[in-house]
Structures are given as C-alpha cells and as structure tokens.
Design an enzyme around this catalytic site. Sequence first.
Site, PDB file in Angstrom:
ATOM      1  N   CYS A 189      14.009  10.292   6.546  1.00 12.09           N
ATOM      2  CA  CYS A 189      13.790   9.972   7.955  1.00 12.09           C
ATOM      3  C   CYS A 189      15.057  10.082   8.782  1.00 12.09           C
ATOM      4  O   CYS A 189      15.016  10.441   9.946  1.00 12.09           O
ATOM      5  CB  CYS A 189      13.203   8.575   8.074  1.00 12.09           C
ATOM      6  SG  CYS A 189      14.064   7.370   7.073  1.00 12.09           S
ATOM      7  N   LYS A 200       0.883  -1.185   0.000  1.00 16.70           N
ATOM      8  CA  LYS A 200       0.000   0.000   0.000  1.00 16.70           C
ATOM      9  C   LYS A 200       0.912   1.224   0.000  1.00 16.70           C
ATOM     10  O   LYS A 200       1.425   1.640   1.038  1.00 16.70           O
ATOM     11  CB  LYS A 200      -0.874  -0.024   1.258  1.00 16.70           C
ATOM     12  CG  LYS A 200      -2.203   0.681   1.165  1.00 16.70           C
ATOM     13  CD  LYS A 200      -2.209   2.154   0.890  1.00 16.70           C
ATOM     14  CE  LYS A 200      -1.799   3.084   1.999  1.00 16.70           C
ATOM     15  NZ  LYS A 200      -1.719   4.507   1.524  1.00 16.70           N
ATOM     16  N   GLU A 229       9.852   1.258  10.642  1.00 17.18           N
ATOM     17  CA  GLU A 229      10.940   2.216  10.401  1.00 17.18           C
ATOM     18  C   GLU A 229      10.286   3.592  10.442  1.00 17.18           C
ATOM     19  O   GLU A 229       9.511   3.935   9.553  1.00 17.18           O
ATOM     20  CB  GLU A 229      11.597   1.899   9.056  1.00 17.18           C
ATOM     21  CG  GLU A 229      12.960   2.518   8.899  1.00 17.18           C
ATOM     22  CD  GLU A 229      12.870   3.900   8.310  1.00 17.18           C
ATOM     23  OE1 GLU A 229      12.948   4.866   9.101  1.00 17.18           O
ATOM     24  OE2 GLU A 229      12.722   4.020   7.099  1.00 17.18           O
ATOM     25  N   GLU A 281      10.407  16.003  14.504  1.00 18.57           N
ATOM     26  CA  GLU A 281      10.793  15.806  13.108  1.00 18.57           C
ATOM     27  C   GLU A 281      10.078  16.831  12.235  1.00 18.57           C
ATOM     28  O   GLU A 281       8.843  16.883  12.217  1.00 18.57           O
ATOM     29  CB  GLU A 281      10.410  14.384  12.686  1.00 18.57           C
ATOM     30  CG  GLU A 281      10.840  14.037  11.289  1.00 18.57           C
ATOM     31  CD  GLU A 281      10.608  12.569  10.971  1.00 18.57           C
ATOM     32  OE1 GLU A 281       9.492  12.072  11.223  1.00 18.57           O
ATOM     33  OE2 GLU A 281      11.551  11.922  10.495  1.00 18.57           O
TER      34      GLU A 281
HETATM   35  P1  NDP Z   1       2.225   8.646   7.509  1.00 16.25           P
HETATM   36  O1  NDP Z   1       2.901   7.878   8.543  1.00 16.25           O
HETATM   37  O2  NDP Z   1       0.888   9.230   7.792  1.00 16.25           O
HETATM   38  O3  NDP Z   1       2.031   7.755   6.179  1.00 16.25           O
HETATM   39  C1  NDP Z   1       2.903   6.723   5.772  1.00 16.25           C
HETATM   40  C2  NDP Z   1       2.104   5.620   5.087  1.00 16.25           C
HETATM   41  O4  NDP Z   1       1.150   5.078   6.009  1.00 16.25           O
HETATM   42  C3  NDP Z   1       1.275   6.080   3.900  1.00 16.25           C
HETATM   43  O5  NDP Z   1       1.183   5.033   2.959  1.00 16.25           O
HETATM   44  C4  NDP Z   1      -0.074   6.341   4.521  1.00 16.25           C
HETATM   45  O6  NDP Z   1      -1.131   6.321   3.582  1.00 16.25           O
HETATM   46  C5  NDP Z   1      -0.168   5.179   5.483  1.00 16.25           C
HETATM   47  N1  NDP Z   1      -1.066   5.378   6.600  1.00 16.25           N
HETATM   48  C6  NDP Z   1      -1.513   6.546   7.134  1.00 16.25           C
HETATM   49  N2  NDP Z   1      -2.318   6.298   8.178  1.00 16.25           N
HETATM   50  C7  NDP Z   1      -2.392   4.950   8.325  1.00 16.25           C
HETATM   51  C8  NDP Z   1      -3.050   4.086   9.223  1.00 16.25           C
HETATM   52  N3  NDP Z   1      -3.799   4.559  10.220  1.00 16.25           N
HETATM   53  N4  NDP Z   1      -2.904   2.746   9.076  1.00 16.25           N
HETATM   54  C9  NDP Z   1      -2.129   2.264   8.100  1.00 16.25           C
HETATM   55  N5  NDP Z   1      -1.491   3.034   7.199  1.00 16.25           N
HETATM   56  C10 NDP Z   1      -1.606   4.365   7.320  1.00 16.25           C
HETATM   57  O7  NDP Z   1       3.187   9.776   7.024  1.00 16.25           O
HETATM   58  P2  NDP Z   1       2.785  11.094   6.219  1.00 16.25           P
HETATM   59  O8  NDP Z   1       2.912  10.758   4.820  1.00 16.25           O
HETATM   60  O9  NDP Z   1       1.479  11.675   6.611  1.00 16.25           O
HETATM   61  O10 NDP Z   1       3.893  12.084   6.752  1.00 16.25           O
HETATM   62  C11 NDP Z   1       3.713  12.691   8.034  1.00 16.25           C
HETATM   63  C12 NDP Z   1       5.024  12.827   8.744  1.00 16.25           C
HETATM   64  O11 NDP Z   1       5.602  11.542   8.921  1.00 16.25           O
HETATM   65  C13 NDP Z   1       6.074  13.595   7.974  1.00 16.25           C
HETATM   66  O12 NDP Z   1       5.954  14.955   8.161  1.00 16.25           O
HETATM   67  C14 NDP Z   1       7.332  13.039   8.550  1.00 16.25           C
HETATM   68  O13 NDP Z   1       7.621  13.691   9.743  1.00 16.25           O
HETATM   69  C15 NDP Z   1       6.989  11.609   8.854  1.00 16.25           C
HETATM   70  N6  NDP Z   1       7.452  10.669   7.806  1.00 16.25           N
HETATM   71  C16 NDP Z   1       8.449   9.831   8.118  1.00 16.25           C
HETATM   72  C17 NDP Z   1       8.925   8.984   7.154  1.00 16.25           C
HETATM   73  C18 NDP Z   1      10.035   8.062   7.415  1.00 16.25           C
HETATM   74  O14 NDP Z   1      10.704   7.639   6.466  1.00 16.25           O
HETATM   75  N7  NDP Z   1      10.273   7.645   8.640  1.00 16.25           N
HETATM   76  C19 NDP Z   1       8.416   8.976   5.785  1.00 16.25           C
HETATM   77  C20 NDP Z   1       7.317   9.876   5.580  1.00 16.25           C
HETATM   78  C21 NDP Z   1       6.868  10.684   6.571  1.00 16.25           C
HETATM   79  P3  NDP Z   1      -1.644   7.701   2.923  1.00 16.25           P
HETATM   80  O15 NDP Z   1      -0.519   8.230   2.137  1.00 16.25           O
HETATM   81  O16 NDP Z   1      -2.779   7.269   2.108  1.00 16.25           O
HETATM   82  O17 NDP Z   1      -2.009   8.589   4.073  1.00 16.25           O
END
Ligand code: NDP
Length: 506
Positions: free
Chosen positions: A292, A183, A258, A393
């Site tokens: 990240c 996903k 992660e 972050e």
């Molecule tokens: P999220 O953690 O919200 O999203 C990451 C993935 O999880 C996406 O595919 C998202 O889908 C999905 N997701 C969201 N909510 C759920 C849920 N309840 N159950 C299962 N899957 C879910 O990150 P964001 O994209 O919103 O980014 C927000 C913040 O997260 C950033 O500002 C940053 O700080 C951090 N981040 C950290 C990352 C890392 O590599 N550690 C990578 C990206 C973000 P969908 O896109 O449809 O919402």
Amino acid sequence: MSNEIMEYQMFIDGQWTPGESGEMMDVINPATREIVARVPRGTKGDVDKALHSARSTFEAGIWANQSIDERVEVLGNAAMAVIANKDRLAYLESLTSGATIRRTGFVDVMSVAGSLAMSAVILKQMPSIEHAICPPWVAPMHSYAVREPIGVCAGITPWNFPMILAAYKFAPALAMGNSIVMKPASITPVTTLELAKILFDAGLPPGVFNVVTGPGSSMGNYLVSHPEVDKIGFTGSTEVGRQIAHLAADGIKRVTLELGGKSPLIVLDDADIEMASSMTLLAFLTHSGQVCESGTRLLIPRKMQDQLVDAIIDKIKKLNIGNQMDLATDLGPIASQEQLNTIMNYVQIGKDAGAQIAYGGNRLSGGIYDNGFFFEPTVFINCNNKMQHVREEIFGPVQCVLPYDDLDEAIAIANDSPYGLGGGVCSTNTTRAQQVAKRMRTGSVWINTWHILRPDVPFGGYKESGYGRENCYHALMAYSEVKHVCQDLTPDAKNSFIYTFLGFNR
Ligand code: NDP
C-alpha cells in the site's frame, strides 16, 4: 511439506469449526495456479456464531478481566509460539500470497512476533491509571482515568501481507482485553487460521480470537454492520474502506482504516545515483509493488533523469524473478489473475495517455512464467501527475517518473494526490532531507530507505489513505476506551459544596 491440498475449517470458540454451508473456496499458489488449500465459504450464520463466541467471552470477562501481567504473559508466549512455528508460517504465507520466502521467513514472521511482543511491552509500561492532579475544585475530588477494552472487534485484512496486517489488528486488540473476529482476504486466508490455533495453544482463552473465511462482499459487509461489533480494523482498498466507514457510521462504531496510496519518492539534486536507484527499486518493487505504501511516483531533478533511469534499469535487469519458494528469488508472482489484469490494464492506460515505457510493460512468458502470474518490472517516463496511471493505485511493479525543475514544484507534485500514506526523500544532506520530509503530507516518510514499518512506530495515512494509526501505543489507544472516574471526597458528601451551591440538598 507435502503437496496435498490442505483442508481448513474456521476457528471459532477455540475450535476448528466447519462452515454452515459446507461449501469451500480454493486457495492457489499464484506461481503455478495449483490449488494448495481449501477453506470454508462462510455465511452470515458463521459470522453470527463467531461474534456470539467473541461477545460471550468478552461479557464473561474471561480475557478482559485478566490482570495486565496475565495478558502480558500470554502475549509473550504467543510471540514465542509464532517464532517456534516460523518455518510453517513462512512457507504457507509465501505459497499462497506469492511473497518471497526470503522475506516471509524473516521479516513477516518476526513482524508478527514483534507486534505481539511490543503490544505486551507497551501494555506493561503504559500507566494503567492516570490520577488527575487537580486542586480541589468545587469540592475535594479524586479523579482518575483508566483504559478499558472496547469490546468485540472485527479485523478485515487484504491479501498482500496477510499475517503482518492481521497482527497489526489482533495484537493491540488482544493486549487491551478485547475479543476479535478476523476475516482474512479470500485468496490468502491460511496463515490467519494457523495463527488463531497457535495463539490459542499459547494460552489465549477460547472465543477471544476467532477467524471466519468467506467473501468480503457478503460476509465482510455483514460483519462490519453487525450490532455485536464495536470496533473495526480494516486494511484494503480505499473504495471498500469508504463503504465500511459508511456502514460503521450508523452504529457509531470505532474504525481504523489503512487504505491505498500512491507514494512519492523525491530524489534531491544532491543524491547519489547508486543510492537513488537502489532506493527506487526498494520503494516500488518490494513484493512486486503490491504494497500500500509503495513508492510509485518518482520525482527526479530533470537534469538527473536520464542517468538515474539508466541506473534503475541496470539494477532491474539483475533481479531474479520466479518461484517465490526459492531463496534466490528476488521477485515472485503477482498474487492473482485479477490483480495481474488490473496491472496490465493500467499499463495500457499509461501508454494510451502518452507516457513512454523505458523498461518492461509486459506479462512475463515462457518456462515457469507460463504457469503463474508474473509481470515485468515496468518504468514509465514522460509522465505527468494528471495521468490516470500516475494518480491511481496500480498495486504492481510499475514506476512513474516525474521530472521536476525546482524543489517547491517537486513538493507540490508529491502532495498533489488524494492519498497520503507513504513518501520518501533521497539525499546526501540530512538537513535538506528532513526539511522536505516535514513538508510531505503523508503518514510515513522514509529518508534513504523505504518500507520500514516497526511495531514501535505508528503507521497510517493522511487524506484518503485512511485514519487512525496501527502499531505502538497509538494502536493500543485505538483498541481501547478511556473512562474517567470521579469521587467526591467531602467527608459528608451530601453536604458537599456542589449540592449546596446548586441547591440540591435543601
Ligand atoms: P479489497 O479492499 O476489496 O479487500 C480487502 C479485504 O476486504 C478483503 O478481506 C476482502 O474480502 C474484504 N472486503 C471486500 N469487500 C468488502 C466489503 N464490502 N465489506 C467488508 N469487507 C470487504 O481489496 P482487493 O483485495 O480487492 O484489492 C483491490 C485493490 O485494493 C488493489 O488493487 C489495491 O489497489 C488495493 N489494496 C490495498 C491494500 C492496502 O494495503 N492498502 C491491500 C490490498 C489491496 P475478499 O478477499 O473476500 O474480497
């Protein structure tokens, strides 16, 4: 490639499959805000369909029961197919995520191919069976351990490195014989869909690799709680990671998380200023800071602060910020309006807390900047480690400078974080640098470099940055179960000592 809007379907059971609802989601180019693709807005029914395919393929043993040599061959072919499609994959990755084409065409594509190839190599080299070399115990016994697939995996990925972070999950999962449903993030789903087809064409049986698209809040939640899912691999925010860990706990599902970071870079007092300034840019500006493990807390000996900050600003001024599809561009746009808002909000929080902006701090405007989500590289000075923008972050091109007076203090500040993903040391003295690396409570430490994540070394976090490791044999372990098989070799087993001793064969 043409400017037409690309229409995708989900990839389920080896076929392009329309979403149940018929609704679509737009995918945009963050540099222009133009719609470049549409993907189905998936529903729970689509998740059921994908999981049904993954489960039936797994139970039938179509992939799981293939020999190691057969799986290695398909993974090798898949790696080659990724390289053969590198131009298209890099183009689509850059177009939708804002990553520079200079990077995606080389690093990202090669990393995906590398994950597949390395998983194949490790699978081939790993002992497929471990015989226990125990002396006859209780009775002559033959004991051995074998690795088996876990079953059906769910891979949930973020928008910053859609292809690489997908491959960190599907490559080891496939190597160990699992089926997987991916996903991808809603704003960058395209390359994961493309990869599904490429891998299918390279010989992966239908149903082994499926991709569903749609909102994480509804569909993602449903996917991780689904009884058909045995293992979850998630990369994203700590907040969502925590929710997933809770949901997974009910079903005792295996989980690799992660999550976020706020990684410290400690410049030692013997560091070379030119080296330290380049390392700082590498650490916090790669992908405009949307990584990240970005190095976003910069610890500098107080007496070197002014000189180093000047050198950093000097180098920032020489960067080309613009269209990510241009090979000359160093920094592309921020991935979305939402992320841009988050960054601007944190910059304001930093200013309100009394930190001072030494450079940047604004959304870029004028010319091409007006169409997309561009933000200036930003350097905060006068920070302390208690400030909110220093602790949390930001996920953008924002550096927080923290001066220190002695090394113990620097290490204490570096470790004073809920996160523990990355860290770095800049020094001309290898012994000192390695001693500092040893004291950092993070899953990776880079000395005089940053962001080096290779398919043959483990990647993951301490503390709230997650658990489990991706890449190399650690990942293959994380996508498999271990089974102990034990056989009593006493010629007449019913008279074996264990029965006699415990009185069960009278
Ligand atoms: P999220 O953690 O919200 O999203 C990451 C993935 O999880 C996406 O595919 C998202 O889908 C999905 N997701 C969201 N909510 C759920 C849920 N309840 N159950 C299962 N899957 C879910 O990150 P964001 O994209 O919103 O980014 C927000 C913040 O997260 C950033 O500002 C940053 O700080 C951090 N981040 C950290 C990352 C890392 O590599 N550690 C990578 C990206 C973000 P969908 O896109 O449809 O919402």
